[in-house]
Design a protein around this motif. Structure first.
Motif, short mmCIF file in Angstrom:
data_model
loop_
_atom_site.label_atom_id
_atom_site.label_comp_id
_atom_site.label_asym_id
_atom_site.label_seq_id
_atom_site.Cartn_x
_atom_site.Cartn_y
_atom_site.Cartn_z
N GLU A 126 29.32 47.94 -43.98
CA GLU A 126 30.46 48.41 -44.77
C GLU A 126 30.04 48.69 -46.21
OE1 GLU A 126 33.61 45.59 -44.58
OE2 GLU A 126 33.63 45.50 -42.39
N ARG A 127 29.12 47.88 -46.71
CA ARG A 127 28.67 48.02 -48.08
C ARG A 127 27.16 47.88 -48.11
NH1 ARG A 127 32.35 49.55 -51.60
NH2 ARG A 127 33.71 47.83 -51.02
N SER A 128 26.49 48.78 -48.82
CA SER A 128 25.04 48.74 -48.97
C SER A 128 24.71 48.49 -50.44
CB SER A 128 24.40 50.06 -48.52
OG SER A 128 24.66 50.31 -47.16
N VAL A 129 23.91 47.47 -50.69
CA VAL A 129 23.41 47.17 -52.03
C VAL A 129 21.94 47.55 -52.04
CG1 VAL A 129 22.98 45.36 -53.72
CG2 VAL A 129 25.08 45.31 -52.33
N ASP A 164 31.52 54.72 -52.93
CA ASP A 164 31.58 53.28 -53.09
C ASP A 164 30.92 52.46 -51.98
OD1 ASP A 164 34.64 52.64 -55.01
OD2 ASP A 164 32.60 53.16 -55.59
N PRO A 165 30.66 52.99 -50.80
CA PRO A 165 29.90 52.18 -49.84
C PRO A 165 28.54 51.74 -50.34
CG PRO A 165 30.94 54.01 -48.70
CD PRO A 165 31.14 54.24 -50.17
N CYS A 213 20.89 40.88 -59.96
CA CYS A 213 21.73 42.09 -59.80
C CYS A 213 22.17 42.25 -58.35
CB CYS A 213 20.96 43.33 -60.25
SG CYS A 213 20.73 43.47 -62.04
N ALA A 214 21.22 42.04 -57.42
CA ALA A 214 21.55 42.18 -55.99
C ALA A 214 22.59 41.15 -55.57
CB ALA A 214 20.29 42.02 -55.15
N ARG A 219 30.34 40.44 -55.68
CA ARG A 219 31.51 41.22 -56.10
C ARG A 219 32.14 41.91 -54.91
NH1 ARG A 219 34.70 41.19 -59.73
NH2 ARG A 219 34.43 43.12 -60.92
N ALA A 220 31.29 42.44 -54.00
CA ALA A 220 31.82 43.08 -52.80
C ALA A 220 32.55 42.07 -51.91
CB ALA A 220 30.68 43.74 -52.03
#
Length: 468
Positions: A224-227, A250-251, A304-305, A311-312
């Protein structure tokens, strides 16, 4: 333990009976499968037999009767430089090959999840450097914020040795390229890619194969989310591929420690300050410079990661900063052991190649550098631009002569052993110096693992204090 689903009543081979292999056999049996176990080591087979598992000689055709899958431990090659003969036999017989990570993702979700609110989440961390620190940092921050969480994979517990999911729980997994390249199922909610540097290239058939193994977590996993760390070209490509063609993008949350990124959703660190930007506005900023367990630009990227993933997951900047500041650090990774008479002793025994040692050298000044062991390809030549930071090098192990030749005019001495190196470095050190164990080499000439080497360093430093 996570009981493996989908193999009830079926015979499943398990190749490799180390920590993950035995956990796999137990999880298969708990789910109703019939594990048939094999390892090339007599001792490993005896240990599995003592737990009551069937030992099946998978080198023989008779052992394959009725087998529907072969589960392989991560250290066993399945393609490059050549498939293990038993895996080649599985290919020939049409038996599906998988690993424990694939089994985890097909077994993690259970029928009662519809009653959970919120449902459990999985965060996976991959990359060449910083995986363990980022994974442990995420787990610590979640625990500090009161969120139920477990940590496993390539750190801590094996994925199938984790406890069944609880409501609102977050499982954080460190996954190596060995684990992502073979898993038949990958389904992270949040996937993190830190960076890529040359490593394990013989196992992956070159840098392209190595990157492809990491990329599977995103391309196959569909998070759903990629960092994604975008300091290198591979990360920039991956971030571009995972973005939406239309919409906000935003993903993907891009992270960096070499450039500022102020469009989209980003988290970057510059000169020791972390900043989060979203929609063209700065959302938060944190001074990382006084956090002792996260020294140097490489650890700022890890921060940062972790920040982006947290936050996600819905944590506030205040919650995350509190977790960052209380993070104790990992053993053998920029681990501050003691500060005595103005001299700091740092254990980075995990720095087993030049790339990892570079991160450690960049984090400190006035370094008394303890280096050496079993040489890696390229030696310490890539570190030459950092030699100005080294007050003196104290060399140990097989590669001491080669390291000495590369150091040239940089002050150095061949100590032979870690005992002698610590004694000499401590005697030479002055207030403001850092005695740094960052070997840039494997440990196997003198120690069974980098952990044993680091533990010995810790003991030696503590004995220095006891002797004063």
């Amino acid at each position: 333990m996570i009981p493996v689903r989908g193999y009830e009543g079926h015979r499943v081979g398990v190749l490799g009976l180390g920590r993950s292999g035995l956990a796999t056999a137990r999880a298969l049996a708990a789910g109703g499968a019939v594990p048939a176990c094999w390892d090339d080591s007599d001792g490993a087979r005896e240990k599995a037999a003592a737990e009551g598992f069937e030992i099946a000689d998978l080198r023989r055709d008779a052992a394959w009767e009725g087998m529907v899958a072969l589960i392989v431990s991560p250290g066993i090659p399945h393609l490059y430089p050549a498939p293990h003969p038993i895996i080649e036999r599985a290919y020939h017989r049409g038996v599906a090959v998988d690993n424990d990570v694939g089994l985890f993702f097909r077994s993690w979700a259970t029928d009662d999840w519809h009653e959970m609110d919120p449902t459990p989440r999985v965060v996976c961390v991959t990359g060449s450097n910083g995986k363990s620190t980022t994974t442990a940092l995420l787990h610590h921050c979640l625990t500090d914020a009161g969120r139920p969480t477990q940590m496993g994979g390539n750190i801590g517990r094996g994925v199938l040795d984790l406890d069944p999911a609880a409501e609102a729980e977050v499982v954080v997994l460190e996954l190596s390229s060995y684990q992502t390249e073979l898993a038949r199922a990958l389904a992270p909610d949040i996937a993190i890619f830190l960076n890529l540097s040359p490593d394990h290239l013989d196992r992956h058939g070159g840098p392209g194969g190595y990157f492809a193994a990491k990329r599977r977590l995103f391309a196959e996993g569909g998070p759903e989310r990629s960092v994604i760390g975008v300091d290198g070209p591979e990360g920039r490509l991956l971030a571009n591929q995972m973005r939406e063609v239309t919409g906000s993008g935003d993903p993907v949350i891009r992270i960096a420690n070499s450039v500022q990124i102020k469009d989209g959703w980003s988290v970057f660190a510059r000169k020791g300050f972390l900043a989060e930007w979203r929609g063209g506005r700065q959302m938060a900023s944190v001074d990382l410079r006084d956090i002792p367990a996260l020294p140097g630009a490489h650890n700022h990227q890890n921060a940062c990661a972790a920040w982006a993933a947290l936050r996600a997951l819905g944590l506030s900047p205040r919650q995350i900063e509190k977790g960052l500041r209380s993070y104790p650090g990992l053993a053998h990774r920029s681990q501050v052991i003691a500060t005595r008479d103005g001299v700091t002793f740092v254990n980075d025994s995990k720095a087993t190649n030049a790339d990892a040692a570079e991160k450690a050298l960049m984090a400190y000044d006035n370094i008394r550098w303890i280096a050496g062991g079993v040489p890696k390809e390229g030696g310490i030549e890539p570190l030459r631009p950092l030699f100005a930071r080294v007050a003196k090098a104290y060399l140990i192990g097989q590669c001491a002569p080669a390291f000495a030749a590369t150091l040239g005019d940089t002050p150095h001495t061949d100590c032979g052993t870690l005992d002698a190196a610590v004694t000499a470095a401590a005697a030479d050190a002055r207030p403001g110096d850092t005695v740094l164990l960052a070997p840039a080499a494997a440990s196997f000439d003198q120690y069974p693992s980098f952990e044993h080497r680091g533990d010995h360093f810790i003991d030696l430093v503590r004995k220095l204090g006891a002797g004063r």
